[in-house]
Design an enzyme around this catalytic site. Structure first.
Site, PDB file in Angstrom:
ATOM      1  CB  SER A  41      -0.922   0.000   1.219  1.00  0.00           C
ATOM      2  OG  SER A  41      -0.165  -0.213   2.390  1.00  0.00           O
ATOM      3  CG  ASP A  97      -3.629   5.219   7.032  1.00  0.00           C
ATOM      4  OD1 ASP A  97      -2.411   5.141   7.317  1.00  0.00           O
ATOM      5  OD2 ASP A  97      -4.152   4.558   6.112  1.00  0.00           O
ATOM      6  CG  HIS A 106      -0.709   3.812   4.506  1.00  0.00           C
ATOM      7  ND1 HIS A 106      -1.935   3.347   4.926  1.00  0.00           N
ATOM      8  CD2 HIS A 106      -0.080   2.771   3.930  1.00  0.00           C
ATOM      9  CE1 HIS A 106      -2.052   2.064   4.603  1.00  0.00           C
ATOM     10  NE2 HIS A 106      -0.933   1.692   4.000  1.00  0.00           N
TER      11      HIS A 106
END
Ligand SMILES: *[C@@H]1O[C@H](CO)[C@@H](O)[C@H](O)[C@H]1NC(C)=O
Ligand SMILES: *[C@@H]1O[C@H](CO)[C@@H](O)[C@H](O)[C@H]1NC(C)=O
Ligand SMILES: *[C@@H]1O[C@H](CO)[C@@H](O)[C@H](O)[C@H]1NC(C)=O
Length: 355
Positions: free
Chosen positions: A36, A319, A322
């Protein structure tokens, strides 16, 4: 103007080549493998809770949410910009036509070196799956360029980056409620197992024509807001950072081994931990998320449609896992041009593409 057609054409062509050289990227193509931290939309079409195609993700990205797990650009975007590409590298899921000659982004949120990693989140494309997608790309490149030899020559000139392993810790080893790995291996054995598998995948990538490869080490996962919440009261979780460090040290040794064993291979190591430790001091909030995060399965992602913090440039984390675009700009910038001898090994990306 008096000139034969042939000479006029030559002047025109030479002039144009110069214009192209000035504006051309430093490598003709950039292929991105990872999780991600680099996913730019591949998970949008997968059945998974690891998705970021809703606000507040993308709040600072031109055109809004794309699937990037960030308020704005991720680290692969920043590196593509430093390399001189005038647009970001397309995700595998939408790239088509001549675009694929510029490279592809295979990143998939929740994925890992091990195929099982992240399975509690739903579908994801593991490193092995990303290499299978790369084979599809290679046959398309062969078709576009007309033969395999031209495809190999093209692939030899590209830059490749691989950032994998975070989920093998977050969404595997340190999630004993869903995975057995921590009961089967001590941290040193697990790091060795990951590196052994990683080595096989990287050798396959080399066999598909990759020569210049950037490997991102893992960040201080034990200092991410997510782990802090699971282990209340600590500034960082030492046993997690120790386990991740074992992986990173072995990865640096792997870089040396690959460079010695594979003819023409140029692998480099980016010291993500070192860079994030020193850059943390430049941010006001280094271990709190900017957005309001979810709980339950997929815990730690931004809650959909909730306003994020207004001062995003003051946060390391968007978040609970990340980095913000502001942190990515620094991380990508120092991977490209190292600021001290620890940032990259043995050279930085700027040096690598000139080799
Ligand atoms: C090109 O490579 C593919 C797969 O690697 C192979 O099946 C095919 O026969 C090759 N074509 C030529 C013209 O060499
Ligand atoms: C973990 O181990 C238990 C007992 O040995 C087994 O039943 C279970 O299927 C394993 N789970 C995974 C995810 O491998
Ligand atoms: C990473 O950088 C830090 C300093 O920023 C340094 O202490 C550490 O040894 C480096 N790690 C590796 C594996 O090079």
């Amino acid at each position: 103007m008096a000139c034969g057609l042939k000479i006029c054409l030559m002047v025109f062509v030479v002039g144009n080549i110069e214009a192209l050289v000035d504006g051309a990227p430093q490598v003709p193509c950039y292929f991105i493998f990872g999780d991600s931290l680099v996913d730019s939309g591949n998970n949008n079409v997968l059945e998974t809770v690891a998705k970021a195609n809703n606000l507040p993700y993308g709040v600072d990205f031109p055109g809004g949410p794309t699937g990037r797990f960030c308020n704005g650009r991720n680290i692969a975007d920043i590196i593509a910009e430093h390399l001189g590409f005038d647009s970001h590298i397309q995700p595998f899921v939408i790239a088509q036509g001549q675009d694929i000659l510029n490279g592809i982004n295979y990143g998939s949120g929740g994925s890992g070196i091990l195929d099982e990693t992240g399975q509690q989140l739903g579908a994801r494309i593991s490193l092995g799956g990303q290499l299978e997608n790369h084979q599809t790309t290679i046959s398309k490149i062969s078709t576009i360029l007309g033969n395999n030899q031209s495809a190999i020559e093209h692939l030899n000139k590209c830059l490749y980056s691989v950032g994998m392993g975070s989920n093998d810790y977050i969404n595997n080893y340190f999630m004993p409620e869903h995975y057995n790995t921590s009961r089967q291996h001590n941290p040193n054995q697990y790091a060795s197992l990951l590196i052994q598998q990683y080595s096989l995948r990287l050798r396959a990538l080399y066999n598909y024509g990759a020569r210049k490869v950037v490997l991102f080490a893992l960040g201080l996962i034990g200092c991410a807001p997510y782990e802090l919440k699971r282990n209340i009261g600590l500034p960082c979780v030492p046993h997690i950072n120790l386990a991740v460090n074992l992986f990173n040290n072995k990865l640096k040794v792997l870089v040396d081994n690959l460079n010695q064993q594979l003819a023409g291979a140029k692998f480099i190591y980016v010291n993500t931990t070192g860079i994030s430790t020193t850059m943390g001091f430049g941010f006001r909030f280094s271990n709190a998320p900017c957005c309001t995060v979810s709980t339950g399965i997929g815990e730690g992602q931004c809650l959909s449609q909730q306003d994020p913090c207004p001062n995003r440039n003051e946060y390391v984390f968007f978040d609970a896992f990340h980095p913000t675009e502001a942190a990515n700009v620094i991380m990508g910038g120092r991977a490209y041009t190292s600021q001290n001898p620890f940032d990259t090994y043995p050279v930085d990306i700027r040096g690598l593409v000139q080799l």
